[in-house]
Scaffold this motif. Structure first.
Motif, short mmCIF file in Angstrom:
data_model
loop_
_atom_site.label_atom_id
_atom_site.label_comp_id
_atom_site.label_asym_id
_atom_site.label_seq_id
_atom_site.Cartn_x
_atom_site.Cartn_y
_atom_site.Cartn_z
N THR A 2 0.84 -1.20 0.00
CA THR A 2 0.00 0.00 0.00
C THR A 2 0.86 1.24 0.00
OG1 THR A 2 -1.86 1.05 1.12
CG2 THR A 2 -0.17 0.10 2.52
N ASP A 3 0.23 2.41 0.00
CA ASP A 3 1.01 3.64 -0.04
C ASP A 3 0.89 4.38 1.27
OD1 ASP A 3 -1.39 5.31 -0.14
OD2 ASP A 3 -1.65 4.43 -2.12
N ASP A 259 2.24 11.03 -8.05
CA ASP A 259 1.41 10.51 -6.98
C ASP A 259 2.04 10.98 -5.68
OD1 ASP A 259 0.14 9.08 -4.98
OD2 ASP A 259 0.09 7.20 -6.09
N SER A 262 2.47 7.86 -2.99
CA SER A 262 3.55 6.88 -3.17
C SER A 262 4.86 7.56 -3.56
CB SER A 262 3.18 5.87 -4.27
OG SER A 262 3.26 6.45 -5.54
N ARG A 283 3.39 0.50 -6.16
CA ARG A 283 2.55 0.89 -5.04
C ARG A 283 1.58 2.02 -5.39
NH1 ARG A 283 5.54 3.04 -0.40
NH2 ARG A 283 3.64 2.65 0.76
N SER A 284 1.79 2.69 -6.50
CA SER A 284 0.99 3.86 -6.82
C SER A 284 -0.47 3.49 -7.07
CB SER A 284 1.55 4.58 -8.05
OG SER A 284 0.76 5.71 -8.35
N ARG A 285 -1.34 4.00 -6.24
CA ARG A 285 -2.77 3.76 -6.41
C ARG A 285 -3.49 5.02 -6.88
NH1 ARG A 285 -6.79 4.42 -2.77
NH2 ARG A 285 -5.36 4.59 -1.03
N ASP A 293 -7.87 0.79 -6.13
CA ASP A 293 -6.93 -0.33 -6.21
C ASP A 293 -6.97 -1.03 -7.56
OD1 ASP A 293 -4.93 -1.76 -4.67
OD2 ASP A 293 -6.26 -3.48 -4.77
N ARG A 296 -4.31 0.32 -9.81
CA ARG A 296 -3.00 -0.15 -9.37
C ARG A 296 -2.71 -1.56 -9.90
NH1 ARG A 296 -1.18 0.35 -3.21
NH2 ARG A 296 -3.22 -0.56 -2.79
N SER A 299 -1.46 -1.30 -13.56
CA SER A 299 -0.08 -0.85 -13.72
C SER A 299 0.90 -1.92 -13.24
CB SER A 299 0.15 0.47 -12.96
OG SER A 299 -0.12 0.34 -11.58
N GLN A 300 0.53 -2.68 -12.22
CA GLN A 300 1.39 -3.78 -11.77
C GLN A 300 1.54 -4.83 -12.86
OE1 GLN A 300 -0.64 -4.91 -8.20
NE2 GLN A 300 0.40 -3.38 -6.93
#
Length: 579
Positions: A2-3, A259, A262, A283-285, A293, A296, A299-300
Motif C-alpha cells: 500500500t502507499d 502521486d 507513493s 505501489r501507486s494507487r 486499487d 493499481r 499498472s502492476q
C-alpha cells in the motif's frame, strides 16, 4: 503493498466514477459481527540440446528461451562448482536466505484445496503471490512510511494478491489480481509463528495475512474455489532488491504523473525503474486509473509483463555475477511455503514458468462490483465466477497463437457436485444463514431442504455480513452429512468447507452467487472469452502498453486537490523518480 496515504492501519480513499474521493474505513478491521481476535493494526525440465545428425549435420538450434535457461544454469553451475568449498557455501547460503512456513499451518489440511491431474497425470500449479504492506523493520518503515507515530509494527496486510496459474502442460499461464478492497469471509485461522488467531469474520481479503500466510491462502481458496499449491510473499525492501538485481524494469506512463502518496513522479513516456522508483510504481494507487486499487493492479501487470520480457531476453541471465546477485536478492526477499523452501525447488518453478511464451501469459483482474453494504468496498461480480472456473478447470485464456480463446464447447460437463453419502436426510439438520441482500433467502432455502426430507430442526438466521460465495461449513465427523446436503442443493464440492470446530454441525451461508431459486445454479465450465469480460486482460508480450494516468483529482499538493498530471507540473522542486 500500500502507499503512505493508506496509513499504518490501512486507511485510504477510493475514487468513484466522477472522481470524488470517499474516506475508507481501516483496512484491517472486520465488519459488524466479526468474530476476529485481533491486536495491532493491520499488517511463490529442461530440454536437452538436439544432437548433430548421423551425417554430421548440425541440429536445428533450440528456442531462444531454452538457450537462456541453459546458459543461466551453466553460469550458476560455474559459480557453484568453482571450488567445492565455495560451491557448498553458495548453495547453503541461498538456502539459508529462504524463510518458509507450511502451506496450511493453523488452517486445516484441506484449506488450500487440491489439484486434479489431467488425462496424462500432469497437474497445474497455482501460486499465490502476496505483496505485504508490513512495516516490520526499520528498512520497510523507511520505504513504506507511516511509522513516525506508531514505530515498527507487528502486523501486515496482503495489499497485492495475485493467483498465478501455470497449466498442466506448461503451455500457458494466467495471473489474476484480487483487489485488496474485496470483502470476503476469512475462515478460522491461527498463525503458529505469532500466536495470532481468529474464529473467522467478514472483512477485507487482504486482512487475512495478519493471521499468517496460510490464512491468506485459505481465504483466497475459499473466495475463488481455486486450489492453491504454493505461495510467495514479498515485502517493500524485496521489491527494491529484486528490481536492482535485474538492472531495472522498463515501464511507460501515458501522461506526466506525480502521486504525492507513493511519491512516484515520472514524465510522460518510457522509463527504466530501479530500486525505490520501482517500488513507487507498483505501489501507486492514486496515480493510475480511477485512483482505486483497480488502477493499481493494471499498472502492476504492465510492470510484471516487462520484467518477464526482460528475464526472457538475451543477456539478463548470462552473466554469472548478475545471476548470483539475482539469486541472492530473490532468496533474501521471499517467504515461501515449505513446498518451495529450497533453491532447487525454486529453480524448478522458474523452469516451469520459462516454458510458457510471453504471448500466452495472460494478466487479468478479478471482476468486481460495489459492496451493497459499503460503497468503499468491493465484492466479486457475477462474471468473476466464470473467471474462477476457467482457472480452476485449467483452461487457457489464449490460443496457441496468443489470441484470446473463443467460446468453450457447449457440450462441456457441468461443475461436479458433491457425492451424496448414505446418511438419510431426515437425520440431518442445518443452520441456514443469509449472506445476501435479498430478504428471506435463508427461509426459502431452509423450507426447500425440509420439503426434501431434511430434519425439521433446520434453522435460519443472518450471516455476519454480505458474502460473495455460498459455502457449507461443517465440523470434523460431519463430512458425510455435508455431502448429502450439498447433493440435495446441487452445491459443487468446492463449496464445502471443513473449518467448523470438532463436533459442530452444518452451516450453510448463502452468498450473492445464489440470490434466487432453491437449487444452486449449475455452472458449466466458463466460456473462456466471457471469463475475461470486464477483467482488463492482456498478455505479457504487449510491450507498447502504457499505464493510464488518472484524469481525476486523486492527489493533493500543498492542501490542494488536483490530478496527478497537474501535480507533476506544479511540483517543480521535486525530483523525478527516474530519468
Amino acid at each position: 503493498m500500500t502507499d503512505p496515504g493508506d496509513g499504518p492501519a490501512g486507511n485510504a480513499t477510493r475514487i468513484h466514477a466522477r472522481g470524488v474521493p470517499r474516506q475508507r474505513h481501516t483496512s484491517g478491521s472486520a465488519t459488524s459481527g466479526s468474530g476476529a481476535s485481533r491486536s495491532a493494526p493491520s499488517r511463490t525440465g529442461s530440454r536437452a540440446r538436439p544432437k548433430a545428425g548421423a551425417g554430421g549435420r548440425r541440429a536445428r538450434p533450440a528456442r531462444r528461451g531454452g538457450r537462456i535457461l541453459r546458459t543461466a544454469a551453466i553460469s550458476l553451475s560455474a559459480l557453484v562448482l568453482a571450488t567445492s568449498g565455495v560451491g557448498w557455501w553458495f548453495y547453503e547460503h541461498l538456502n539459508g536466505n529462504l524463510h518458509s512456513v507450511p502451506l496450511t499451518d493453523g488452517t486445516g489440511s484441506d484449506s488450500a484445496g487440491k489439484e486434479k491431474p489431467d488425462a496424462f497425470g500432469r497437474t497445474p500449479i497455482n501460486l499465490l503471490v502476496m505483496g505485504s504492506d508490513g512495516r516490520t523493520d526499520a528498512s520497510d518503515c523507511k520505504l513504506g512510511g507511516g511509522c513516525s507515530k506508531t514505530g515498527v509494527q507487528s502486523g501486515s496486510n496482503a495489499d497485492v494478491e495475485m493467483v498465478m496459474h501455470i497449466s498442466a502442460d506448461r503451455s500457458n499461464a494466467t495471473v489474476m489480481s484480487i483487489p485488496r478492497d474485496t470483502m470476503t469471509t476469512v475462515p478460522a485461522c491461527k498463525d503458529t509463528e505469532t500466536g495470532m488467531s481468529t474464529k473467522g469474520y467478514t472483512g477485507m481479503v487482504n486482512s487475512a495475512l495478519e493471521y499468517g500466510p496460510a490464512c491468506q491462502v485459505a481465504t483466497v481458496h475459499r473466495l475463488t474455489g481455486i486450489p492453491i499449491d504454493h505461495f510467495v510473499k514479498l515485502d517493500f525492501s524485496g521489491v527494491v532488491k529484486m528490481s536492482d538485481a535485474v538492472g531495472g524494469v522498463s515501464a511507460c506512463v501515458d501522461k506526466d504523473v506525480y502521486d504525492t502518496y507513493s511519491h512516484l513522479k515520472l514524465a510522460e513516456g518510457t522509463h527504466t525503474l530501479k530500486g525505490v522508483a520501482a517500488l513507487e510504481f507498483v505501489r501507486s494507487r492514486h496515480g493510475f486509473g480511477d485512483g482505486s486499487d483497480l488502477g493499481r493492479t493494471y499498472s502492476q501487470h504492465i510492470f510484471l509483463s516487462s520484467m518477464i520480457r526482460k528475464f526472457k531476453s538475451a543477456g539478463t541471465l548470462t552473466d554469472p555475477t548478475a545471476v548470483y546477485h539475482l539469486a541472492d536478492a530473490a532468496t533474501k526477499a521471499l517467504t515461501v511455503d515449505t513446498g518451495l523452501g529450497s533453491v532447487r525447488k525454486l529453480i524448478g518453478l522458474a523452469a516451469d514458468v520459462d516454458k510458457v511464451p510471453a504471448k500466452r501469459i495472460t494478466f487479468t483482474t478479478m471482476q468486481t462490483a460495489p459492496d451493497p453494504g459499503d460503497s468503499n468496498r468491493l465484492v466479486p461480480a457475477a462474471t468473476a465466477q466464470s473467471l474462477f472456473a476457467t482457472i480452476a478447470d485449467d483452461r487457457s485464456l489464449t490460443s496457441a497463437s496468443g489470441e484470446k480463446t473463443a467460446a468453450a464447447s457447449a457440450t462441456a460437463k457441468a461443475t461436479p457436485t458433491a457425492t451424496a453419502s448414505a446418511i438419510p436426510a431426515a437425520r440431518i439438520a442445518l443452520t441456514v444463514e443469509n449472506g445476501t441482500t435479498v430478504a428471506g433467502r435463508a427461509s426459502v432455502v431452509a423450507t426447500a431442504l425440509i420439503d426434501k426430507g431434511f430434519s425439521s430442526g433446520t434453522t435460519t438466521g443472518n450471516a455476519a455480513g454480505t458474502t460473495s460465495r455460498t459455502t457449507l461449513t461443517y465440523g470434523s465427523g460431519h463430512k458425510a452429512e455435508a455431502q448429502t446436503a450439498a447433493k440435495a442443493l446441487g452445491l459443487p464440492s468446492s463449496h464445502l468447507d471443513q473449518s467448523g470446530a470438532a463436533g459442530t454441525g452444518l452451516t450453510l451461508v448463502i452468498g450473492t452467487d445464489w440470490t434466487s431459486g432453491t437449487a444452486y445454479p449449475a455452472t458449466a465450465p466458463a466460456d473462456t472469452k466471457a471469463a475475461t469480460v470486464d477483467a482488463h486482460a492482456e498478455t505479457a508480450d504487449e510491450s507498447k502498453t502504457c499505464a493510464k494516468v488518472s484524469p481525476y483529482r486523486t492527489v493533493e499538493l500543498n492542501g490542494v486537490a488536483m490530478t496527478p498530471s497537474q501535480a507533476y507540473r506544479a511540483a517543480t522542486g521535486t525530483k523525478d523518480s527516474a530519468p
